[in-house]
Design a protein around this motif. Structure first.
Motif, short mmCIF file in Angstrom:
data_model
loop_
_atom_site.label_atom_id
_atom_site.label_comp_id
_atom_site.label_asym_id
_atom_site.label_seq_id
_atom_site.Cartn_x
_atom_site.Cartn_y
_atom_site.Cartn_z
N GLN A 143 -9.89 2.96 13.81
CA GLN A 143 -10.77 1.92 13.26
C GLN A 143 -11.35 2.35 11.92
N GLU A 144 -11.70 3.63 11.80
CA GLU A 144 -12.27 4.10 10.54
C GLU A 144 -11.24 4.01 9.41
N ILE A 145 -9.99 4.33 9.72
CA ILE A 145 -8.94 4.25 8.69
C ILE A 145 -8.68 2.79 8.32
N VAL A 146 -8.64 1.94 9.34
CA VAL A 146 -8.38 0.51 9.11
C VAL A 146 -9.46 -0.10 8.21
N MET A 189 0.83 -1.20 0.00
CA MET A 189 0.00 0.00 0.00
C MET A 189 0.86 1.24 0.00
N ARG A 190 0.52 2.20 -0.83
CA ARG A 190 1.21 3.49 -0.84
C ARG A 190 0.18 4.56 -0.45
N ILE A 191 0.33 5.03 0.78
CA ILE A 191 -0.71 5.86 1.39
C ILE A 191 -0.17 7.22 1.79
N ILE A 192 -1.01 8.24 1.60
CA ILE A 192 -0.71 9.59 2.12
C ILE A 192 -1.66 9.89 3.26
N ASP A 216 -8.12 -1.87 4.92
CA ASP A 216 -8.18 -3.34 4.84
C ASP A 216 -8.54 -3.83 3.44
N LYS A 217 -9.23 -2.99 2.70
CA LYS A 217 -9.60 -3.37 1.33
C LYS A 217 -8.38 -3.53 0.43
N THR A 241 -2.09 4.29 -3.56
CA THR A 241 -3.26 3.45 -3.24
C THR A 241 -4.41 4.34 -2.77
N GLY A 242 -4.11 5.31 -1.94
CA GLY A 242 -5.15 6.18 -1.43
C GLY A 242 -4.59 7.33 -0.62
#
Ligand code: AP5
Ligand code: MG
Ligand code: ZN
Length: 218
Positions: free
Chosen positions: A206-209, A1-4, A213-214, A108-109
Motif C-alpha cells: 500500500q505504501e508503494i502504491v 512508469m520506469r521504476i527500480i 499512483d501519482k 520515474t522513481g
C-alpha cells in the motif's frame, strides 16, 4: 512508469514486484530471475552466472549490463517496466543512466525497501519459491496453504541454492559494500523514495502504491 526496486537481499523486492506488475501491468525485469532461468536452461550465461551466485558474489557488471540493455529494447518495455535487483553497483547505475539518456526515457522513481539487517537472515533462510510460476513464500511470514505446494499453480516449492546461512551472510556483506551506496546516488538525483519494508507485506504494498499512483499516466 520506469521504476527500480532497490533493497538488500530479502527486503521483499520480488514479493512486491509480483503484486506491482499485476496492478500496473508492467514487465517485471529481475536480473536474478534471468540468471536462474539461464542456469535451469543450461546455457553458457547460466554457467558463468552460477559460479558467482553460489558464492553470494555479484555477476560481473559487463555481463549484467549487456543483458539489461538488450532487454530494455524489447517492445514490451515501451510502456514502462519494473527493474528488480538491477542496478546494484555504481557502474551499473551509470551504465543505465547513459542508456536511458540515449533512449530519452528517464527513470520515474527508485523505491528503496528499507529493512533492518537482523530481519533479513530469517526472511531468506525461510523463503520458498515455486518451481512452476516463481511465486515467493515464507514458511513463517507468508506460508502456502499446503506445505511445499504453490497456492497459485500447484507447483512444487523449493529453497534457492543461495539461501543458506553462509551464502546469505556473504550476500548481505556484498550488498553493504556495493549496492547500498546507490541509495545516496539516487537521492542526489532526487528520485529516491524509501518505504518501511519491516511492515506486513500488504502494508508495504500500500505504501508503494500510494507513491506510484501519482505517476500512473507517465
Ligand atoms: P536476486 O535474485 O536479485 O537476489 P537478491 O537481491 O539477493 O534479493 P532476493 O531475491 O534474495 O530478495 P528479495 O528482495 O527479492 O526478497 P523476496 O521478495 O524474495 O539475485 C541473486 C544473485 O544473482 C545475486 O546474489 C547475484 O549473484 C546475481 N545478480 C542478480 N542481479 C545482479 C546484478 N544486477 N548484478 C550482479 N549480479 C546480480 O522476500 C524474501 C523472503 O521474505 C520471502 O520468503 C518473502 O515471503 C518474505 N517477505 C517479503 N516481504 C516480507 C514482509 N514484508 N514481511 C515478512 N516477510 C516478507
Ligand atoms: Mg528477489
Ligand atoms: Zn506456482
Amino acid at each position: 512508469m520506469r521504476i527500480i526496486l532497490l533493497g538488500p537481499p530479502g527486503a521483499g523486492k520480488g514479493t512486491q514486484a509480483e503484486r506491482l506488475v499485476k496492478k500496473y501491468n508492467l514487465p517485471h525485469i529481475s536480473t536474478g530471475d534471468i540468471f536462474r532461468a539461464a542456469i535451469k536452461a543450461g546455457t553458457e550465461l547460466g554457467k558463468q552466472a552460477k559460479e558467482y551466485m553460489d558464492r553470494g558474489e555479484l555477476v560481473p557488471d559487463d555481463l549484467v549490463v549487456s543483458i539489461v540493455k538488450a532487454r530494455l529494447t524489447e517492445p514490451d518495455t515501451a510502456g514502462g517496466y519494473l527493474l528488480d535487483g538491477f542496478p546494484r553497483t555504481k557502474a551499473q547505475a551509470e551504465a543505465l543512466d547513459t542508456s536511458l539518456q540515449e533512449l530519452n526515457t528517464p527513470l520515474t522513481g527508485v523505491i528503496n525497501i528499507d529493512v533492518a539487517q537482523e530481519e533479513l537472515l530469517e526472511r531468506l533462510t525461510g523463503r520458498r519459491v515455486c518451481r512452476g510460476c516463481g511465486a515467493t513464500y515464507h514458511i513463517k511470514f507468508n506460508p502456502s496453504t499446503v506445505r511445499s505446494v504453490c497456492d497459485k499453480c500447484g507447483g512444487e516449492l523449493y529453497q534457492r541454492d543461495d539461501d543458506t546461512i553462509e551464502t546469505v551472510k556473504q550476500r548481505l556483506e556484498v550488498y553493504h559494500r556495493q549496492t547500498e551506496p546507490l541509495i545516496a546516488y539516487y537521492q542526489q538525483q532526487g528520485i529516491l523514495h524509501s518505504v518501511d519494508g519491516a511492515q506486513e507485506i500488504d502494508e508495504v504494498f500500500q505504501e508503494i502504491v500510494q507513491f506510484l499512483d501519482k505517476f500512473v499516466n507517465s
